[in-house]
Design an enzyme around this catalytic site. Structure first.
Site, mmCIF file in Angstrom:
data_model
loop_
_atom_site.group_PDB
_atom_site.id
_atom_site.type_symbol
_atom_site.label_atom_id
_atom_site.label_comp_id
_atom_site.label_asym_id
_atom_site.label_seq_id
_atom_site.Cartn_x
_atom_site.Cartn_y
_atom_site.Cartn_z
ATOM 1 N N PHE A 204 0.863 -1.188 0.000
ATOM 2 C CA PHE A 204 0.000 0.000 0.000
ATOM 3 C C PHE A 204 0.893 1.229 0.000
ATOM 4 O O PHE A 204 1.723 1.404 0.894
ATOM 5 C CB PHE A 204 -0.928 0.032 1.220
ATOM 6 C CG PHE A 204 -1.948 1.126 1.123
ATOM 7 C CD1 PHE A 204 -3.145 0.926 0.447
ATOM 8 C CD2 PHE A 204 -1.696 2.379 1.654
ATOM 9 C CE1 PHE A 204 -4.082 1.952 0.316
ATOM 10 C CE2 PHE A 204 -2.627 3.409 1.531
ATOM 11 C CZ PHE A 204 -3.825 3.192 0.859
ATOM 12 N N ASP B 65 9.267 2.520 1.693
ATOM 13 C CA ASP B 65 8.110 3.299 2.156
ATOM 14 C C ASP B 65 7.963 3.088 3.656
ATOM 15 O O ASP B 65 7.522 2.023 4.108
ATOM 16 C CB ASP B 65 6.855 2.825 1.400
ATOM 17 C CG ASP B 65 5.589 3.564 1.835
ATOM 18 O OD1 ASP B 65 5.585 4.154 2.936
ATOM 19 O OD2 ASP B 65 4.592 3.525 1.081
ATOM 20 N N LYS C 162 2.456 10.104 8.302
ATOM 21 C CA LYS C 162 1.781 9.652 9.530
ATOM 22 C C LYS C 162 2.395 10.229 10.810
ATOM 23 O O LYS C 162 2.090 11.352 11.175
ATOM 24 C CB LYS C 162 1.764 8.117 9.560
ATOM 25 C CG LYS C 162 0.805 7.520 8.513
ATOM 26 C CD LYS C 162 0.599 6.056 8.740
ATOM 27 C CE LYS C 162 -0.260 5.395 7.696
ATOM 28 N NZ LYS C 162 -1.671 5.397 8.002
HETATM 29 C C1 LIG Z 1 2.909 2.294 3.824
HETATM 30 C C2 LIG Z 1 2.006 3.417 3.433
HETATM 31 N N1 LIG Z 1 2.358 4.226 2.431
HETATM 32 C C3 LIG Z 1 1.584 5.260 2.053
HETATM 33 C C4 LIG Z 1 0.392 5.513 2.677
HETATM 34 C C5 LIG Z 1 -0.454 6.680 2.243
HETATM 35 O O1 LIG Z 1 -0.336 7.692 3.166
HETATM 36 P P1 LIG Z 1 -1.421 8.891 3.204
HETATM 37 O O2 LIG Z 1 -2.704 8.251 3.628
HETATM 38 O O3 LIG Z 1 -0.862 9.857 4.189
HETATM 39 O O4 LIG Z 1 -1.497 9.440 1.837
HETATM 40 C C6 LIG Z 1 -0.021 4.699 3.740
HETATM 41 C C7 LIG Z 1 -1.305 4.933 4.411
HETATM 42 O O5 LIG Z 1 -1.836 4.114 5.108
HETATM 43 C C8 LIG Z 1 0.806 3.621 4.123
HETATM 44 O O6 LIG Z 1 0.460 2.802 5.125
#
Ligand SMILES: Cc1ncc(COP(=O)(O)O)c(C=O)c1O
Length: 397
Positions: A137, A222, A251
Site C-alpha cells: 500500500f 516506504d 503519519k
Molecule cells: C505504507 C504506506 N504508504 C503510504 C500511505 C499513504 O499515506 P497517506 O494516507 O498519508 O497518503 C499509507 C497509508 O496508510 C501507508 O500505510
C-alpha cells in the site's frame, strides 16, 4: 452503543468513500479519546499509526500555539526556519542527505516515484519501470495507486499510470523475474501495514538489496507507517542494516498535521532541478512545528526503545493467550505495529472492542491490527488488553 445525531449528520454530508464507524470524537489526550456523548475509549490504533506521542501531547499543543502566532506559510520560493530545522533533524537521524516535504504519505511516494523516474531518465539511459510488491500500500493518488499492488484499490480507476510491475513480497525469485531492461527502482514496505501487518523476511531484503546493487536499481523504502519509532527503531530499515537510496515518511511525522517527507541520498537527490517537483504548502509551519516537537519527545523519551520493549511484551502476552484462545492463529509484527491473525472474522471482534471502549482495526477480513501510541501508559495497555481478550473469548464461543 448510543449513536449521536452527529453520526446521521455525517452520513448526510460526507462522501461515502470510506466505511465509517458510528462514532464522532470530541477530544483526546494521550491514548484516550472521548466521543461527543462523553464516552471514553482507549485508542490502540493511534489514528492508524499517526499518534506516536498520543493525542494532543502538551508539548505538541504548545508548539502549535506558538507557531500559529509566529508564521504559518510562505511560498516555496522561500524557506521557514522550522523547515530547515526539521530537515536537519531528519537527515541527521537517517543519514540520507536531502529532504522534500509533502502533505501526505501518498504525496511523499509520488515524489519518490518522480525522483526515481528522473534518475532513470538522466542516469540510467531512460529506464523508468518501478517494481513494487503485491499486497503493498503506497497511497491513493494515481501514481501511488499504480504502485500499490492490490487490484481491489485499482480496478475502478483504470487506466493507471504505466511503468509499474509487481512481485511477491518475501519471494526473491519473483523480483528477479520482474526486472526488465527498463527497470530503474524498487519500492517496498518493510512491514506491509495495510496488507495485513506482514513483516519482511531479513534474508529476502538482503537479497533484494543485492539484486538492486547488481542491476543498478534504486532501493526505495516506504516508511510511511513504520517510520519514526513504531517498529522499535527510528526507521524500520535499521533492523535490517541496509540504508535505502530513497525513503518516504508521513503519519507519525506530523502527528495528525498534514505532512509527508521524501528523503534521498545526495547523488540521487542531485537529479532534481528547480521546477521538477513542488507543492504549494508541503507541510507548512504548523506541521513542521508539530514534527519538531514530536521528534524531540521521540528522542528524549527513547520511544523506539519503548516500542521495542512493549512490543515484545505484548507479543509474548498474545502468544500466551493462544493456549486458551486457539482462535488466535498467529501473532505478527514489529515493535508496536502488531496483528493477530484469527480463525474467525475480525470485524465482529473489532466492533465488540469498540462497544467496550477499545479502538483496534480489522486490517484484513481475519486480522486485527494494533498500533497504540508509543508512549502509552502501561495501565492503559493492560486495560485495553483485558477488553480485547474478553472480546476474543466471546467471539470464539
Ligand atoms: C505504507 C504506506 N504508504 C503510504 C500511505 C499513504 O499515506 P497517506 O494516507 O498519508 O497518503 C499509507 C497509508 O496508510 C501507508 O500505510
Amino acid at each position: 452503543m448510543a449513536i449521536s445525531p452527529w453520526v446521521e449528520r455525517a452520513n448526510r454530508v460526507l462522501m461515502k468513500n470510506v466505511g465509517r464507524l458510528p462514532v464522532v470524537f470530541s477530544h483526546g489526550t494521550g491514548a484516550k479519546l472521548y466521543d461527543v456523548n462523553g464516552r471514553e475509549y482507549l485508542d490502540f490504533l493511534s489514528g492508524i499509526a499517526v499518534h506516536a506521542v498520543g493525542h494532543s501531547h502538551p508539548a505538541v499543543v504548545a508548539a502549535l500555539k506558538k507557531q500559529a502566532e509566529k508564521i504559518i506559510h510562505v511560498s516555496n520560493f522561500f524557506c521557514l526556519e522550522e523547515q530547515i530545522l526539521l530537515a536537519e533533524k531528519l537527515t541527521a537521524l537517517s543519514g540520507l542527505e536531502r529532504v522534500f516535504f509533502a502533505n501526505s504519505g501518498a504525496e511523499a511516494n509520488e515524489a519518490a516515484i518522480k525522483l526515481a523516474r528522473k534518475y532513470g531518465q538522466t542516469r540510467l539511459g531512460g529506464k523508468y519501470e518501478i517494481i513494487t510488491a503485491y499486497h503493498s500500500f503506497h497511497g491513493r493518488t494515481m501514481g501511488a495507486l499504480a504502485a500499490t499492488g492490490q487490484p481491489k484499490y485499482q480496478e475502478a480507476f483504470r487506466p493507471l499510470p504505466a511503468g509499474f510491475r509487481y512481485a511477491h513480497f518475501n519471494d526473491l525469485a519473483s523480483w528477479e523475474a520482474a526486472i526488465t531492461p527498463q527497470t530503474c527502482a524498487v519500492l517496498i514496505e518493510l512491514v506491509q501495514g495495510e496488507g495485513g501487518v506482514v513483516p519482511i523476511d531479513p534474508d529476502f531484503f538482503h537479497g533484494l538489496a543485492a539484486l538492486c546493487r547488481r542491476h543498478g536499481l534504486l532501493l526505495m523504502v516506504d516508511e510511511v507507517q513504520t517510520g519514526l519509532g513504531r517498529t522499535g527503531k527510528v526507521f524500520a530499515w535499521e533492523h535490517l542494516g541496509i540504508k535505502p537510496d530513497i525513503m518516504t515518511l508521513a503519519k507519525a511525522l506530523g502527528g495528525g498535521l498534514p505532512l509527508g517527507a521524501m528523503l534521498a541520498k545526495e547523488e540521487v537527490a542531485a537529479v532534481f532541478e528547480p521546477g521538477d517537483h513542488s507543492t504549494t504548502v508541503g507541510g507548512g509551519g504548523m506541521a513542521f512545528a508539530a514534527a519538531l516537537a514530536i521528534l524531540q519527545i521521540m528522542v528524549e523519551e527513547d520511544l523506539p526503545g519503548r516500542a521495542a520493549h512493549l512490543g515484545a511484551e505484548l507479543k509474548a502476552e498474545f502468544q500466551s493467550w493462544q493456549q486458551e484462545l486457539p482462535v488466535i492463529k498467529e501473532v505478527r509484527g514489529w515493535g508496536l505495529l502488531l496483528a493477530l491473525e484469527l480463525a474467525i472474522p475480525a470485524q465482529p471482534v473489532m466492533r465488540s472492542c469498540l462497544e467496550q471502549g477499545l479502538i483496534v482495526n480489522a486490517v484484513s477480513p481475519t486480522a486485527l491490527r494494533l498500533a497504540p501510541p508509543l508512549n502509552i501508559d502501561e495501565d492503559e495497555l493492560k486495560r485495553g488488553l483485558a477488553i480485547l481478550k474478553q472480546a476474543l473469548a466471546t467471539a470464539a464461543e
